[in-house]
Design a protein around this motif. Structure first.
Motif, PDB file in Angstrom:
ATOM      1  N   ALA A   1      -3.117  -5.506 -11.789  1.00 44.45           N
ATOM      2  CA  ALA A   1      -2.163  -4.662 -11.072  1.00 44.45           C
ATOM      3  C   ALA A   1      -0.982  -5.477 -10.577  1.00 44.45           C
ATOM      4  O   ALA A   1       0.169  -5.026 -10.642  1.00 44.45           O
ATOM      5  N   ARG A   2      -1.264  -6.714 -10.088  1.00 38.62           N
ATOM      6  CA  ARG A   2      -0.163  -7.556  -9.608  1.00 38.62           C
ATOM      7  C   ARG A   2       0.758  -7.968 -10.755  1.00 38.62           C
ATOM      8  O   ARG A   2       1.976  -8.077 -10.581  1.00 38.62           O
ATOM      9  N   SER A   3       0.152  -8.170 -11.942  1.00 41.99           N
ATOM     10  CA  SER A   3       0.990  -8.575 -13.083  1.00 41.99           C
ATOM     11  C   SER A   3       1.930  -7.441 -13.503  1.00 41.99           C
ATOM     12  O   SER A   3       3.003  -7.684 -14.041  1.00 41.99           O
ATOM     13  N   MET A   4       1.512  -6.221 -13.245  1.00 44.48           N
ATOM     14  CA  MET A   4       2.365  -5.083 -13.597  1.00 44.48           C
ATOM     15  C   MET A   4       3.465  -4.848 -12.584  1.00 44.48           C
ATOM     16  O   MET A   4       4.511  -4.268 -12.918  1.00 44.48           O
ATOM     17  N   ASP A   5       3.257  -5.243 -11.383  1.00 48.46           N
ATOM     18  CA  ASP A   5       4.164  -4.905 -10.295  1.00 48.46           C
ATOM     19  C   ASP A   5       5.574  -5.401 -10.597  1.00 48.46           C
ATOM     20  O   ASP A   5       5.799  -6.590 -10.835  1.00 48.46           O
TER      21      ASP A   5
ATOM     22  N   VAL B   1       5.984  -1.900 -17.387  1.00 46.16           N
ATOM     23  CA  VAL B   1       4.691  -1.659 -18.035  1.00 46.16           C
ATOM     24  C   VAL B   1       4.398  -0.158 -18.020  1.00 46.16           C
ATOM     25  O   VAL B   1       4.518   0.489 -16.977  1.00 46.16           O
ATOM     26  N   VAL B   2       4.012   0.343 -19.183  1.00 47.58           N
ATOM     27  CA  VAL B   2       3.662   1.751 -19.319  1.00 47.58           C
ATOM     28  C   VAL B   2       2.192   1.823 -19.704  1.00 47.58           C
ATOM     29  O   VAL B   2       1.755   1.179 -20.665  1.00 47.58           O
TER      30      VAL B   2
ATOM     31  N   ARG C   1      -7.072   3.636 -12.611  1.00 49.52           N
ATOM     32  CA  ARG C   1      -7.344   2.964 -11.341  1.00 49.52           C
ATOM     33  C   ARG C   1      -6.162   3.173 -10.403  1.00 49.52           C
ATOM     34  O   ARG C   1      -5.001   3.165 -10.821  1.00 49.52           O
ATOM     35  N   PRO C   2      -6.418   3.452  -9.118  1.00 49.99           N
ATOM     36  CA  PRO C   2      -5.319   3.762  -8.189  1.00 49.99           C
ATOM     37  C   PRO C   2      -4.228   2.715  -8.173  1.00 49.99           C
ATOM     38  O   PRO C   2      -3.033   3.047  -8.142  1.00 49.99           O
TER      39      PRO C   2
ATOM     40  N   THR D   1      -0.100   3.077  -9.207  1.00 48.73           N
ATOM     41  CA  THR D   1       0.999   2.732  -8.304  1.00 48.73           C
ATOM     42  C   THR D   1       1.963   1.751  -8.940  1.00 48.73           C
ATOM     43  O   THR D   1       3.199   1.897  -8.846  1.00 48.73           O
ATOM     44  N   ASN D   2       1.430   0.715  -9.616  1.00 45.28           N
ATOM     45  CA  ASN D   2       2.277  -0.375 -10.100  1.00 45.28           C
ATOM     46  C   ASN D   2       2.886  -0.133 -11.474  1.00 45.28           C
ATOM     47  O   ASN D   2       3.833  -0.824 -11.858  1.00 45.28           O
TER      48      ASN D   2
END
Length: 723
Positions: A132-136, A140-141, A181-182, A186-187
């Motif tokens: 998730a942090r890597s997507m922030d 990323v789709v 995943r939540p 979000t990210n």
């Protein structure tokens, strides 16, 4: 139009109506046939592969061998995101579902073992958090799949604007989705569905739904969402047809306008799968650094991450018949939008095809009924060719999809049905006519009688006919010298040749009576100048027999020559079908027939081969005729004036015959008055006749013994058999 033809037209139009209704209902078999036709078009001219900023990072067999079986831990997926972002990927779109916690995460593994201090567990790394942090903050789709359970709906990262009425009911239905995943929801910069052909019974992916709807919200697909994120766009603009609610015609995403079907689907115009489209995920994750060619391929590209490994079962079939990874179809969707090469099937295509079936089918019915099946077939083939060419050209140069198969199949069925009806019903009477008349009518007369109403009605009509009888001279002597088989061969050779002359001059062969032929003219249909054509037939028979004798066609040798006698009379006779309802013959009866038969018999007394009655002679204006006297015919109370047919109009105009005719007239006058000068005139006539030939020497040798045939009292004042 006859009643039979009217019924045939109604029958054919009912077939056309049924086929039109069938096409209007568009059953699955027709849709499949149409799709297969469009597949063949793509196979003939596939979309050419062009270098585009679109790549597939492929979790292939080599990647699995290098980094272990799937699923990979998500911290490795995070590394993949980091490296792709570092290389300058415009978008990273995952054709992978991340719906459950990573079971390979250290925190998850230790928690599952149990007996560990929870505080320690919380300090362990969590792969989902790492991913998730890597997507922030990165483009990323993520993808989501369709589900039949639960009520999960993924968040939509973009807005939708409509021109016209809301098209929420146009796209395929989204009942539920696989949850994300939540922290991923979000990210992620974008979220799109990864379904390529939801609800389709076919394994071939031909059209990709760019949107799904749950009735309240629209959901873009992965490729469309990747294209939006790559451009930094925040809204989709949808255009619908103004006169058709709940339809979509165009989707605008950023700077690109995508034509779609009414349900928001994009017709895929695929290109052959190429290695240039793929980059192995193993090369991106290589510990020694990313190769330069990989960096060049990724930089500025829309990157789709998916798998081609056979064990992961994400293999799809394209219109080209190729099995490709599903992720490549998402990539091809974006490639197609970037290239601007679209396929589309207009909303009015169905109506045009239905109309073409109705119009072409009706035309074929009319042609088959009133012209001929052959002409209808030629027109049908022309229509088929035009449909194929038009469909192909519109596909090739305009990207439009028009179905040629349904009109062609409908036209073929219509032509077959109409032709079968005509053969079984409409043409039945004509086949009966052909069986009854085909052997003794010329093709022109046969065609005319085929198109004459009630041609084979049992019974007769009184008509003026020219009737001919032909008989072989000395047939008894000939048959005595031959065996029965040789007699049959002789008759077949002679009668076949002579009957051809009858048919060639539009005569009707009535019957063969042993060694005789009976024929007549002016029935069953009118024949102009029938008397003249009958006489021309007799002259043709004379020439035919001469050729047969000269070529020794009968095998008798030069010393034995076959002769015939021909009698012709014009008069009123009853002609028609005579016999029983089930078995009858077309023939003529009456006094005129008897007169013609007696005239043929008189040829022996006159010593000439062609004799005609006065009624026939009055209908001729150009033949070479000589009066043969008035003979008493068997069965008649008065004598009948006869004329010898010497030749045609060319002989009649010759100086020799003109002089003979003058001398002959003098001879007839002398014979009638019983003048002593008749001997001298007869000698002069014989000299002239010897130069002309045509049997005249025998005619004049016999004429002196027939003086009573030329006496004035022998000539009736009114000939009951005259015309």
């Amino acid at each position: 139009m006859t009643r039979t033809q009217l019924v045939g037209v109604i029958f054919g139009l009912l077939i056309v109506a049924a086929l039109t209704a069938l096409r209007a209902s568009d059953p699955p078999i027709l849709r499949l046939a149409r799709d297969v036709t469009f597949d063949e078009y793509q196979r003939l001219v596939p979309r050419s592969f062009e270098a585009a900023p679109v790549r597939v990072v492929d979790i292939d067999e080599a990647s699995l061998k290098a980094f272990g079986q799937w699923p990979w831990p998500r911290d490795r997926i995070a590394v993949l995101v980091d490296r792709l972002s570092e290389m300058g990927a415009a978008v990273i779109a995952f054709d992978i579902l991340f719906s459950e916690p990573d079971r390979l995460s250290p925190r998850t593994v230790v928690r599952d073992v149990g007996g560990v201090d929870p505080a320690l567990i919380d300090r362990l790394p969590d792969n989902d958090e790492i991913f998730a942090r890597s997507m922030d903050g990165r483009p990323v789709v993520l993808g989501f799949g369709l589900s039949n359970q639960g009520g999960y709906r993924p968040p939509v990262k973009a807005g939708f604007a409509f021109t016209g009425e809301s098209p929420l009911d146009a796209p395929p239905r989204l009942a539920a989705a696989t949850p994300l995943r939540p922290q991923f929801e979000t990210n992620a910069a974008g979220i799109g569905h990864i379904s390529l052909n939801p609800g389709s019974p076919s394994a071939v992916v031909r059209a990709v739904p760019l949107l799904l709807s749950d009735g309240e919200q629209l959901y873009p697909n992965l490729a469309l969402e990747a294209l939006r994120v790559a451009q930094g766009a925040s809204t989709y603009v949808l255009a619908g047809a103004p006169d058709a609610p709940n339809t979509i015609t165009l989707i605008k995403v950023g700077d690109f306008v995508v034509p779609v079907t009414a349900a928001g689907e994009l017709w895929l115009y695929v290109s052959p799968d190429r290695a240039e489209r793929y980059v192995s995920a193993g090369r991106v994750l290589a510990p020694g650094g990313v190769p330069a060619d990989v960096r060049a391929a990724i930089e500025g590209s829309i990157v789709f991450v998916g798998t081609s490994a056979a064990g992961l079962q994400d293999i799809r079939t394209t219109a080209l018949g190729h099995n490709v990874p599903g992720v490549s179809l998402h990539a091809q969707t974006v490639e197609q939008v970037l290239s601007g090469r679209f396929l589309s099937r207009p909303d009015w295509a169905d109506g045009l095809e239905i109309l073409s079936i109705a119009v072409a089918g009706s035309l074929l019915v009319l042609l088959t009924t009133f012209v001929s099946p052959a002409v209808a077939l030629a027109c049908g083939l022309l229509i088929t060719a035009m449909a194929l060419v038009a469909s192909w050209l519109t596909f090739r140069y305009a990207g439009l999809l028009f179905d040629p198969l349904a009109p062609i199949l409908a036209g073929s069925i219509t032509h077959f049905a109409a032709t079968a009806y005509r053969f079984l019903v409409t043409d039945r009477e004509r086949r009966v006519v052909r069986r009854a008349f085909g052997q003794y009518l010329s093709p022109s007369l046969l065609y005319r009688i085929e198109h004459t109403h009630d041609a084979l009605r049992l019974g007769g009509d009184d008509r003026e006919l020219t009737i001919m009888f032909v008989d072989v001279r000395n047939f008894t002597e000939i048959s005595e010298r031959l065996s029965p088989t040789e007699v049959v061969r002789f008759l077949n050779t002679l009668l076949d040749a002579l009957s051809r002359d009858v048919i060639a001059n539009e005569g009707t062969l009535d019957k063969f009576i042993g060694d005789s032929i009976m024929a007549f003219w002016n029935a069953p249909v009118d024949v102009t100048d029938h008397a003249s054509k009958a006489v021309r037939t007799a002259l043709a028979m004379r020439e035919t027999l001469a050729r047969l004798n000269e070529s020794d066609a009968f095998g008798f040798g030069s010393e034995h020559r076959v002769g015939i006698g021909v009698g012709i009379h014009t008069g009123l006779a009853c002609v028609g079908n005579m016999g029983a309802e089930a078995h009858f013959n077309y023939s003529a009866v009456g006094d005129a027939v008897n007169v013609a038969a007696r005239i043929e018999s008189a040829c022996k007394d006159v010593a000439f081969d062609i004799l005609i009655s006065e009624s026939t002679a009055r209908s001729l204006s150009d033949c070479a005729l000589l009066e043969a006297g008035a003979l008493g015919l068997k069965g008649r109370s008065i004598r009948t004036r006869l004329f010898a047919v010497v030749g045609d109009e060319r002989l009649a105009a010759s100086p020799e015959f003109t002089e003979l005719r003058r001398i002959h007239a003098q001879l007839i006058e002398a014979l009638r008055s019983r003048s002593a000068t008749s001997r001298k005139i007869l000698a002069a006539a014989k000299m002239k006749a010897a130069r002309i030939g045509a049997g005249l020497p025998d005619f004049y040798r016999r004429i002196s013994r027939r003086a009573d045939h030329f006496a004035d009292e022998a000539v009736p004042k009114a000939e009951t058999s005259a015309k």
